[in-house]
Design a protein around this motif. Structure first.
Motif, PDB file in Angstrom:
ATOM      1  N   ASP A   1       0.805  -1.220   0.000  1.00  3.06           N
ATOM      2  CA  ASP A   1       0.000   0.000   0.000  1.00  3.06           C
ATOM      3  C   ASP A   1       0.840   1.273   0.000  1.00  3.06           C
ATOM      4  OD1 ASP A   1      -2.447  -1.418   0.030  1.00  3.06           O
ATOM      5  OD2 ASP A   1      -2.256  -1.736   2.190  1.00  3.06           O
ATOM      6  N   HIS A   2       2.162   1.141  -0.092  1.00  2.00           N
ATOM      7  CA  HIS A   2       3.027   2.318  -0.163  1.00  2.00           C
ATOM      8  C   HIS A   2       2.978   2.904  -1.572  1.00  2.00           C
ATOM      9  CE1 HIS A   2       5.734   1.444   3.535  1.00  2.00           C
ATOM     10  NE2 HIS A   2       4.564   0.854   3.666  1.00  2.00           N
ATOM     11  N   LEU A   3       3.107   4.227  -1.667  1.00  2.00           N
ATOM     12  CA  LEU A   3       3.216   4.849  -2.978  1.00  2.00           C
ATOM     13  C   LEU A   3       4.573   4.513  -3.588  1.00  2.00           C
ATOM     14  CD1 LEU A   3       1.718   8.420  -2.414  1.00  2.00           C
ATOM     15  CD2 LEU A   3       0.598   6.423  -3.423  1.00  2.00           C
ATOM     16  N   ALA A   4       4.586   4.271  -4.885  1.00  5.79           N
ATOM     17  CA  ALA A   4       5.823   3.875  -5.564  1.00  5.79           C
ATOM     18  C   ALA A   4       6.911   4.929  -5.399  1.00  5.79           C
ATOM     19  CB  ALA A   4       5.541   3.629  -7.048  1.00  5.79           C
ATOM     20  N   ARG A   5       6.530   6.193  -5.375  1.00  8.44           N
ATOM     21  CA  ARG A   5       7.529   7.263  -5.293  1.00  8.44           C
ATOM     22  C   ARG A   5       8.253   7.274  -3.953  1.00  8.44           C
ATOM     23  NH1 ARG A   5       3.275  12.332  -4.917  1.00  8.44           N
ATOM     24  NH2 ARG A   5       2.647  11.999  -2.739  1.00  8.44           N
ATOM     25  N   ASN A   6       7.674   6.650  -2.926  1.00  7.17           N
ATOM     26  CA  ASN A   6       8.273   6.653  -1.596  1.00  7.17           C
ATOM     27  C   ASN A   6       9.230   5.480  -1.369  1.00  7.17           C
ATOM     28  OD1 ASN A   6       6.839   8.973  -0.906  1.00  7.17           O
ATOM     29  ND2 ASN A   6       5.099   7.809  -0.104  1.00  7.17           N
ATOM     30  N   LEU A   7       9.359   4.600  -2.346  1.00  7.97           N
ATOM     31  CA  LEU A   7      10.259   3.464  -2.201  1.00  7.97           C
ATOM     32  C   LEU A   7      11.704   3.904  -2.428  1.00  7.97           C
ATOM     33  CD1 LEU A   7       8.446   0.609  -4.185  1.00  7.97           C
ATOM     34  CD2 LEU A   7       8.408   1.021  -1.713  1.00  7.97           C
ATOM     35  N   PRO A   8      12.667   3.258  -1.746  1.00  6.54           N
ATOM     36  CA  PRO A   8      14.076   3.495  -2.070  1.00  6.54           C
ATOM     37  C   PRO A   8      14.368   3.095  -3.507  1.00  6.54           C
ATOM     38  CG  PRO A   8      13.848   2.283  -0.002  1.00  6.54           C
ATOM     39  CD  PRO A   8      12.497   2.320  -0.628  1.00  6.54           C
ATOM     40  N   TYR A   9      15.456   3.620  -4.041  1.00  4.86           N
ATOM     41  CA  TYR A   9      15.784   3.398  -5.457  1.00  4.86           C
ATOM     42  C   TYR A   9      15.842   1.906  -5.823  1.00  4.86           C
ATOM     43  CZ  TYR A   9      18.425   3.541  -9.834  1.00  4.86           C
ATOM     44  OH  TYR A   9      18.827   3.370 -11.137  1.00  4.86           O
ATOM     45  N   GLY A  10      16.536   1.116  -5.010  1.00  3.33           N
ATOM     46  CA  GLY A  10      16.665  -0.302  -5.319  1.00  3.33           C
ATOM     47  C   GLY A  10      15.330  -1.017  -5.347  1.00  3.33           C
ATOM     48  N   GLU A  11      14.425  -0.640  -4.459  1.00  8.78           N
ATOM     49  CA  GLU A  11      13.099  -1.267  -4.422  1.00  8.78           C
ATOM     50  C   GLU A  11      12.248  -0.826  -5.608  1.00  8.78           C
ATOM     51  OE1 GLU A  11      11.398  -0.583  -0.581  1.00  8.78           O
ATOM     52  OE2 GLU A  11      12.707  -2.049   0.412  1.00  8.78           O
ATOM     53  N   GLN A  12      12.443   0.392  -6.082  1.00  6.12           N
ATOM     54  CA  GLN A  12      11.731   0.820  -7.282  1.00  6.12           C
ATOM     55  C   GLN A  12      12.144  -0.023  -8.481  1.00  6.12           C
ATOM     56  OE1 GLN A  12      11.627   5.009  -8.151  1.00  6.12           O
ATOM     57  NE2 GLN A  12      11.299   5.602  -6.022  1.00  6.12           N
ATOM     58  N   ARG A  13      13.438  -0.344  -8.566  1.00  6.93           N
ATOM     59  CA  ARG A  13      13.918  -1.225  -9.633  1.00  6.93           C
ATOM     60  C   ARG A  13      13.247  -2.593  -9.539  1.00  6.93           C
ATOM     61  NH1 ARG A  13      16.481   0.579 -14.222  1.00  6.93           N
ATOM     62  NH2 ARG A  13      17.946   2.230 -13.730  1.00  6.93           N
ATOM     63  N   LYS A  14      13.166  -3.131  -8.332  1.00  7.55           N
ATOM     64  CA  LYS A  14      12.516  -4.426  -8.133  1.00  7.55           C
ATOM     65  C   LYS A  14      11.043  -4.365  -8.538  1.00  7.55           C
ATOM     66  CE  LYS A  14      15.184  -6.494  -4.352  1.00  7.55           C
ATOM     67  NZ  LYS A  14      15.090  -6.997  -2.957  1.00  7.55           N
ATOM     68  N   LEU A  15      10.380  -3.274  -8.166  1.00  2.00           N
ATOM     69  CA  LEU A  15       8.963  -3.135  -8.478  1.00  2.00           C
ATOM     70  C   LEU A  15       8.739  -3.104  -9.983  1.00  2.00           C
ATOM     71  CD1 LEU A  15       6.038  -2.739  -7.670  1.00  2.00           C
ATOM     72  CD2 LEU A  15       6.501  -0.290  -7.370  1.00  2.00           C
ATOM     73  N   GLU A  16       9.618  -2.447 -10.709  1.00  6.40           N
ATOM     74  CA  GLU A  16       9.477  -2.405 -12.165  1.00  6.40           C
ATOM     75  C   GLU A  16       9.627  -3.806 -12.764  1.00  6.40           C
ATOM     76  OE1 GLU A  16      10.589   0.786 -15.574  1.00  6.40           O
ATOM     77  OE2 GLU A  16      12.291  -0.018 -14.461  1.00  6.40           O
ATOM     78  N   ILE A  17      10.511  -4.610 -12.196  1.00  8.58           N
ATOM     79  CA  ILE A  17      10.662  -5.989 -12.660  1.00  8.58           C
ATOM     80  C   ILE A  17       9.400  -6.786 -12.351  1.00  8.58           C
ATOM     81  CG2 ILE A  17      11.925  -8.140 -12.260  1.00  8.58           C
ATOM     82  CD1 ILE A  17      14.446  -6.455 -11.867  1.00  8.58           C
ATOM     83  N   ALA A  18       8.823  -6.580 -11.165  1.00  3.54           N
ATOM     84  CA  ALA A  18       7.590  -7.286 -10.808  1.00  3.54           C
ATOM     85  C   ALA A  18       6.449  -6.908 -11.752  1.00  3.54           C
ATOM     86  CB  ALA A  18       7.205  -6.962  -9.366  1.00  3.54           C
ATOM     87  N   ARG A  19       6.367  -5.638 -12.113  1.00  3.80           N
ATOM     88  CA  ARG A  19       5.316  -5.207 -13.048  1.00  3.80           C
ATOM     89  C   ARG A  19       5.485  -5.882 -14.396  1.00  3.80           C
ATOM     90  NH1 ARG A  19       5.010   1.049 -14.404  1.00  3.80           N
ATOM     91  NH2 ARG A  19       6.910   0.479 -15.516  1.00  3.80           N
ATOM     92  N   ALA A  20       6.742  -6.027 -14.862  1.00  2.00           N
ATOM     93  CA  ALA A  20       6.997  -6.718 -16.125  1.00  2.00           C
ATOM     94  C   ALA A  20       6.619  -8.194 -16.020  1.00  2.00           C
ATOM     95  CB  ALA A  20       8.464  -6.569 -16.511  1.00  2.00           C
ATOM     96  N   LEU A  21       6.924  -8.808 -14.888  1.00  2.20           N
ATOM     97  CA  LEU A  21       6.603 -10.225 -14.699  1.00  2.20           C
ATOM     98  C   LEU A  21       5.102 -10.468 -14.600  1.00  2.20           C
ATOM     99  CD1 LEU A  21       9.338 -11.241 -12.087  1.00  2.20           C
ATOM    100  CD2 LEU A  21       9.253 -11.877 -14.505  1.00  2.20           C
ATOM    101  N   ALA A  22       4.339  -9.438 -14.265  1.00  7.81           N
ATOM    102  CA  ALA A  22       2.894  -9.588 -14.127  1.00  7.81           C
ATOM    103  C   ALA A  22       2.219  -9.965 -15.440  1.00  7.81           C
ATOM    104  CB  ALA A  22       2.277  -8.301 -13.581  1.00  7.81           C
ATOM    105  N   SER A  23       2.884  -9.718 -16.565  1.00  4.71           N
ATOM    106  CA  SER A  23       2.304 -10.081 -17.867  1.00  4.71           C
ATOM    107  C   SER A  23       2.621 -11.533 -18.242  1.00  4.71           C
ATOM    108  CB  SER A  23       2.830  -9.141 -18.954  1.00  4.71           C
ATOM    109  OG  SER A  23       4.234  -9.295 -19.117  1.00  4.71           O
ATOM    110  N   ASP A  24       3.247 -12.270 -17.308  1.00 12.48           N
ATOM    111  CA  ASP A  24       3.602 -13.676 -17.535  1.00 12.48           C
ATOM    112  C   ASP A  24       4.415 -13.864 -18.814  1.00 12.48           C
ATOM    113  OD1 ASP A  24       2.230 -14.360 -15.217  1.00 12.48           O
ATOM    114  OD2 ASP A  24       0.358 -14.791 -16.279  1.00 12.48           O
TER     115      ASP A  24
END
Length: 279
Positions: free
Chosen positions: A135-158
């Motif tokens: 439930d955290h806003l993406a902009r409030n994540l540390p840089y490394g976690e933002q990178r991880k989140l972008e990978i998770a979003r890409a993986l969401a398309s299977d």
């Protein structure tokens, strides 16, 4: 891919097998990101076609994603004012069949699909270690976690093939190691990975094969050992190899030069001090 009179990419092809990690390296301006943009439909190639698993891909990003290719970007492109969970849910858009009317009416089919998407998104957040920040806003994540989140979003398309554009750019050594472990975990799920990276240690430790682009063309492709030993790669990108430690004569010459510089600086300070006293 041509831009005016400049040919940015010419006849570049790869064979990437399921569960394989392939690195794409080369000097700045070699055409690496342009190649990714052609693969994912952001650019329409000037000549030729882009094929994946024997099927020609249309130059439309959402159709490329639907075909099974997902990517991240060199510069993070998250939805900053959306939550971590919402960012991953966006990546599910090509795997849901519910349309406008279903969304407006919010019938049983829509609710079922929405629940399934949220469950899948939470699985991915668990996978990358961010479930506790759903439930955290993406902009409030540390840089490394933002990178991880972008990978998770890409993986969401299977995807069957994941393209990572400089996934460790701007990271400290600890974050880089965590990214390396994450890419290995993605590979273990049977997903092929093609990545662009300038961190040579990261590339050669991680990749099964490495390809080198120079001036838009593939110069060489092979294992890390083969690529590192190729003289053309050394000349074009890695630099000349350092052949041993300096001998006694070279060391003495360096020491003499350093001593001379120190003495010259001392004499200059002494002269300046004398002038000051006489004034």
């Amino acid at each position: 891919m041509r831009f005016g009179g400049l040919t940015a990419v010419r006849s570049v092809d790869f064979t990437v097998n399921a569960g394989e990690i392939v690195g794409l390296i080369g000097p700045n301006g070699a055409g690496k990101t342009t190649f990714f943009n052609c693969l994912t439909g952001l650019y329409i190639p000037t000549e030729g076609t882009v094929s994946y698993k024997g099927t020609v891909l249309p130059p439309k990003p959402h159709l490329v994603t639907k075909a099974g290719i997902a990517r991240t970007f060199q510069n993070i492109r998250l939805f900053a004012n959306m939550t971590v969970l919402e960012n991953v849910l966006v990546g599910r858009h090509t795997r849901t069949k519910e349309g406008l009317w279903s969304a407006l009416l919010r019938g049983p089919g829509f609710k079922k699909a929405e629940k399934a998407s949220e469950e899948r998104a939470m699985e991915l957040l668990e996978f990358i270690g961010l479930a506790h920040k759903r439930d955290h806003l993406a902009r409030n994540l540390p840089y490394g976690e933002q990178r991880k989140l972008e990978i998770a979003r890409a993986l969401a398309s299977d995807p069957g093939l994941l393209l990572l554009d400089e996934p460790t750019a701007g990271m400290n050594p600890q974050e880089t190691r965590a990214t390396e472990d994450l890419v290995f975990a993605i590979r273990d799920k049977g997903i092929a990975v093609l990545l662009i990276e300038h961190d040579m240690r990261f590339v050669f430790n991680l990749c099964d094969r490495v390809a080198v682009l120079v001036q838009g063309e593939k110069l060489v492709e092979g294992t890390s050992e083969v690529v590192q030993a190729d003289e053309r790669v050394i000349a074009a990108y890695l630099g000349e190899p350092f052949e041993g430690e300096p001998g006694e004569a070279e060391a003495a010459e360096v020491a003499a030069a350093e001593a001379g510089s120190t003495n010259a600086a001392a004499e200059e300070r002494s002269t300046t001090s004398t002038k000051g006293e006489s004034q």
